[in-house]
Design an enzyme around this catalytic site. Structure first.
Site, PDB file in Angstrom:
ATOM      1  N   HIS A   1       0.880  -1.178   0.000  1.00 47.53           N
ATOM      2  CA  HIS A   1       0.000   0.000   0.000  1.00 47.53           C
ATOM      3  C   HIS A   1       0.913   1.223   0.000  1.00 47.53           C
ATOM      4  O   HIS A   1       1.991   1.198   0.603  1.00 47.53           O
ATOM      5  CB  HIS A   1      -0.894   0.026   1.240  1.00 47.53           C
TER       6      HIS A   1
ATOM      7  N   CYS B   1      -4.464   2.365  -5.014  1.00 50.32           N
ATOM      8  CA  CYS B   1      -3.725   3.397  -4.281  1.00 50.32           C
ATOM      9  C   CYS B   1      -2.433   3.781  -4.978  1.00 50.32           C
ATOM     10  O   CYS B   1      -2.000   4.946  -4.926  1.00 50.32           O
ATOM     11  CB  CYS B   1      -3.454   2.928  -2.848  1.00 50.32           C
TER      12      CYS B   1
END
Length: 300
Positions: free
Chosen positions: A192, A266
């Site tokens: 992430h 993301c």
């Protein structure tokens, strides 16, 4: 430092007592694998207001080895330059920012201690020079003696009118399995990312509505994932107001329902924000897994 426990004054049978072993570092002659870390701080308000080091670098650094952090510079209270040591990441005159891993030193603790003793004599008020012999030079010299990596170039950015931009990388989720997989297979890891600028880390995620799904957290503190590392992306000339306008505009496009795990995630948001800020793009490995699994469009 840790507070010593207050033992009860009890009489304990000697047969039940654990022998006390005191180790002197100077007696530890065998090579080890001693971790070496660099703790990075934003300069404290006193150092920023008085200029000086702020014109050389916006950061203060300390090297952690043998469980202590060592640094060189002028203390604000007395103005004298000296080598100091203390609890890692706890320098009281500056604001802690992040920790960088420099690798492992194979030197025996006794030899490391010897180097530190030598540097205590070499780095002092008489040898201090704001440009030629400051805390960064001390850290680099110590890292070289320890045989580990060098500090990254972004620690020497002198243009403090430009805001530094970092990519914060996390292991996806909070499980040990993900951290182990990412360590073993970085090119196909599950990560992430978020983009830090002006003290906020901006990221994008899925939601059930058509409103903006762009939000921010304190840098490196996303509680849904396990923090891994920070990557310097460059410096932006955008002002805080301009950054807020960029985020506002992107929020209209990056909505919760537009999220796609493989093609609009993301990492894609981080890349788009970095482009808007005029800095480098994230390295391919952060999104390699999604790119590999994404379905390729059929030829027409």
């Amino acid at each position: 430092r840790a507070k010593k426990p207050e033992w009860h004054d009890e009489v304990v049978d000697q047969s039940c007592q654990v022998p006390r072993i005191v180790a002197d570092i100077s007696d530890m002659l065998e090579p080890t694998a001693e971790p070496v870390l660099v703790h990075v701080y934003d300069l404290g308000p006193q150092q920023q207001s008085t200029g000086g080091l702020a014109h050389y670098s916006p950061f203060h650094v300390g090297v952690e080895v043998l469980c202590e952090e060592w640094s060189f510079g002028r203390g604000y209270g007395h103005g004298m330059a000296f080598v100091s040591s203390g609890a890692p990441g706890k320098n009281p005159e500056h604001t802690f920012r992040q920790t960088l891993s420099m690798g492992y030193s194979s030197l025996p603790p006794s030899q490391i201690k010897g180097y530190l003793d030598e540097m205590l004599d070499e780095y002092n008020e008489n040898t201090f020079n704001l440009v030629l012999r400051n805390g960064h030079h001390f850290a680099e010299a110590l890292l070289k003696k320890l045989g580990v990596g060098r500090m990254p170039p972004w620690l020497y950015v002198q243009d403090i009118s430009a805001e530094r931009v970092f990519l914060r990388v996390y292991n996806l989720g909070q499980t040990f399995i993900t951290r182990w997989h990412n360590a073993a297979f970085k090119s196909y890891g599950a990560f992430h990312t978020g983009v830090e600028v002006y003290g906020k880390e901006w990221c994008f995620g899925a939601s059930q509505d058509d409103e903006s799904s762009v939000g921010w957290v304190e840098p490196g503190l996303c509680d849904q994932h396990h923090f891994r590392e920070s990557l310097y992306m460059g410096s932006t000339k955008c002002t805080p107001d301009q950054v807020e306008k960029i985020i506002e505009d992107m929020g209209k496009e990056w909505t919760g329902t537009s999220y796609d795990m493989l093609t609009r995630n993301c990492h894609n948001f981080s890349a788009a924000l970095c482009a808007r800020l005029g800095v480098s793009q994230p390295p391919p490995w952060v999104n390699e897994l999604a790119s590999t699994l994404a379905e390729k469009p059929s030829a027409t």
